[in-house]
Scaffold this motif. Structure first.
Motif, short mmCIF file in Angstrom:
data_model
loop_
_atom_site.label_atom_id
_atom_site.label_comp_id
_atom_site.label_asym_id
_atom_site.label_seq_id
_atom_site.Cartn_x
_atom_site.Cartn_y
_atom_site.Cartn_z
N HIS A 178 2.80 -0.86 -4.13
CA HIS A 178 3.24 -0.18 -5.35
C HIS A 178 2.62 1.21 -5.30
O HIS A 178 1.76 1.56 -6.11
CB HIS A 178 2.78 -0.94 -6.60
N ASN A 180 1.31 4.88 -5.44
CA ASN A 180 1.29 6.08 -6.25
C ASN A 180 0.55 7.07 -5.39
O ASN A 180 -0.57 7.45 -5.67
CB ASN A 180 0.60 5.85 -7.59
N ALA A 182 0.63 -0.22 0.83
CA ALA A 182 -0.05 -0.67 -0.28
C ALA A 182 -0.44 -1.53 0.58
O ALA A 182 -0.79 -1.23 1.42
CB ALA A 182 1.03 -0.24 -1.14
N ASN A 212 6.79 6.73 -3.28
CA ASN A 212 6.37 6.42 -4.65
C ASN A 212 7.48 5.75 -5.46
O ASN A 212 7.28 5.44 -6.63
CB ASN A 212 5.88 7.67 -5.37
N THR A 215 8.44 -0.60 -4.55
CA THR A 215 7.47 -1.57 -5.04
C THR A 215 7.83 -2.95 -4.52
O THR A 215 9.01 -3.30 -4.43
CB THR A 215 7.38 -1.59 -6.58
N ASP A 217 5.17 -5.69 -5.20
CA ASP A 217 4.49 -6.61 -6.12
C ASP A 217 3.68 -5.93 -7.21
O ASP A 217 2.96 -6.59 -7.95
CB ASP A 217 3.56 -7.54 -5.32
N GLY A 218 3.79 -4.60 -7.31
CA GLY A 218 3.09 -3.90 -8.38
C GLY A 218 1.64 -3.61 -8.12
O GLY A 218 0.94 -3.08 -8.97
N THR A 220 -1.26 -1.52 -6.14
CA THR A 220 -1.54 -0.31 -5.37
C THR A 220 -2.79 -0.54 -4.52
O THR A 220 -3.87 -0.80 -5.05
CB THR A 220 -1.77 0.89 -6.31
N LYS A 293 12.27 2.47 -11.06
CA LYS A 293 11.11 1.76 -10.52
C LYS A 293 10.68 0.63 -11.44
O LYS A 293 10.21 -0.42 -10.98
CB LYS A 293 9.95 2.73 -10.29
N GLY A 297 10.62 -3.24 -10.21
CA GLY A 297 9.30 -3.84 -10.22
C GLY A 297 9.16 -5.02 -11.17
O GLY A 297 8.12 -5.68 -11.18
N GLY A 380 13.07 -2.03 -3.87
CA GLY A 380 12.14 -3.14 -3.90
C GLY A 380 12.78 -4.35 -3.26
O GLY A 380 13.76 -4.24 -2.52
#
Length: 396
Positions: A178, A180, A182, A212, A215, A217-218, A220, A293, A297, A380
């Motif tokens: 996820h 920003n 991962a 960015n 995703t 699994d959310g 980071t 997103k 997500g 995703g």
């Protein structure tokens, strides 16, 4: 601009290698990527406040503007390892520099894998000493993987001021995705000539609409890193801002980053489907990206699509809590090309057509807010039983 067959070492003057050194049971777990000459380097990194030692080390290197080598290990994240982890990162750079007869201050370091374990430095030292100076790009691409099920790489070519330039990329990421900007790593090489500050600006800008916007699994990661090396060996005049050459290079770099981002999203742990969300008609592009997103997500959206359930109510719910401004009476939602919600009202659709569409391995959710010209995309995957299994059994 055209997509061509190749690897991360396809641009002129780049070399790579990868091998199994013993961090993992069988698969390759150590690799390096290097240029014949020092490169302009740009980088973006995790925004997680808990950052692995290689992230802090390489961030400092990028600020200096040049790099020539990237040494990467998988199987051990070297994260949450205190002062010893910092020292081990510096030792990796020194060992790689010495092995390649390159100044260690030009060596970037990246790690991915299990958090909270010290690197076995005797194993690392022996491995770095055995790494081939003239290996293959594919070996490097394999050495950076963890729970990934496949390599993720792409090569594009184009012309800048009459000279052929090549941009290649590879990446890894399957879970804890996820970004920003991962565990996600991305590496890009190019033989184009471009100033470091301009390259950094471009990477930061394009990351917002590529890495960015994915995703799984959310989560980071502590180790997210994307690096671009430009060695200028194509012989083009140095790319200047606000020129035709700048725009051409930007389009090629964007294509590489987008391809890698989608490949990472598609290879989410346990995933069976790539999900793309396209939002149009928002007040601005940022709000459109936020909506896209948020939808991709949503665990409820992800599980519905795994179950081949056209539950558009979950999509509508995600739009509502995305933080974007909207008028539900102007809103349209489509699964593929099938309208399911139009201007505040549910639509009757063919269950047979919908069932057929949801069998596809790649699904598109289209949202139109009808309020403006803003648009954005996100990528995703579905959330499956296997995702839970993989992460329930993954040793922290």
């Amino acid at each position: 601009m055209e997509k061509v067959t190749g690897t991360i070492v396809s641009p002129k003057g780049f070399h790579g290698a990868g091998m199994h050194c013993g961090l993992k049971k069988r698969k390759k777990d150590l690799g390096w990527l290097y240029s014949d000459v020092p490169c302009q380097v740009a980088g973006v990194f995790t925004t997680n406040l808990v950052q692995a030692a290689p992230v802090t080390y390489t961030k400092a290197l990028v600020k200096k503007g040049q790099a020539q080598v990237i040494i990467v290990n998988s199987g051990n994240a070297n994260a949450c390892t205190g002062e010893q982890g910092i020292q081990d990162t510096a030792t990796m750079a020194q060992l790689a520099g010495a092995a390649l007869a390159i100044d260690p201050s030009l060596v970037a370091v990246a790690s991915t894998g299990v958090i909270g374990q010290l690197l076995p430095m005797d194993t690392m030292a022996q491995g770095i000493a055995k790494l081939a100076k003239e290996g293959s790009g594919r070996d490097f691409q394999q050495a950076i993987l963890t729970t990934d099920t496949c390599e993720k790489s792409v090569v594009y070519q184009g012309k800048i001021a009459g000279r052929k330039i090549t941009v290649a990329g590879c990446g890894k990421g399957s879970g804890m995705i996820h970004p920003n900007m991962a565990t996600m790593l991305g590496f890009v090489t190019t033989d184009a000539a471009i100033e470091q500050t301009l390259l950094q600006e471009l990477l930061a800008e394009l990351t917002e609409t590529t890495f960015n916007q994915i995703t799984v699994d959310g989560d980071t990661s502590t180790n997210d890193m994307v690096l671009v090396l430009a060695n200028g060996q194509a012989g083009n005049p140095c790319i200047q801002p606000n020129t035709v050459e700048y725009q051409a290079f930007k389009e090629i770099l964007a294509a590489v980053l987008t391809t890698l981002a989608k490949a990472i999203a598609k290879d989410g742990e346990g995933a069976t489907k790539l999900i793309e969300v396209v939002t149009r008609g928002a007040l601005d592009d940022l709000q459109a990206r936020m909506i896209s997103k948020t939808i991709v997500g949503s665990p409820l959206v992800k599980t519905a699509l795994f179950g081949k359930d056209p539950n558009w109510g979950r999509i509508l719910c995600a739009i509502g809590y995305s933080g974007a401004e909207l008028d539900v009476n102007q809103l349209t939602i489509r699964l593929g090309e099938i309208p399911v919600f139009t201007q505040g009202m549910p639509m009757i659709f063919s269950q047979e057509d919908m069932a057929c569409y949801l069998e596809n391995p790649e699904l598109v959710i289209q949202v139109d807010l009808g309020d403006g010209t803003g648009q954005g995309r996100a990528w995703g995957c579905d959330l499956t039983y296997d995702y839970v299994k993989i992460n329930a059994l993954y040793h922290t």
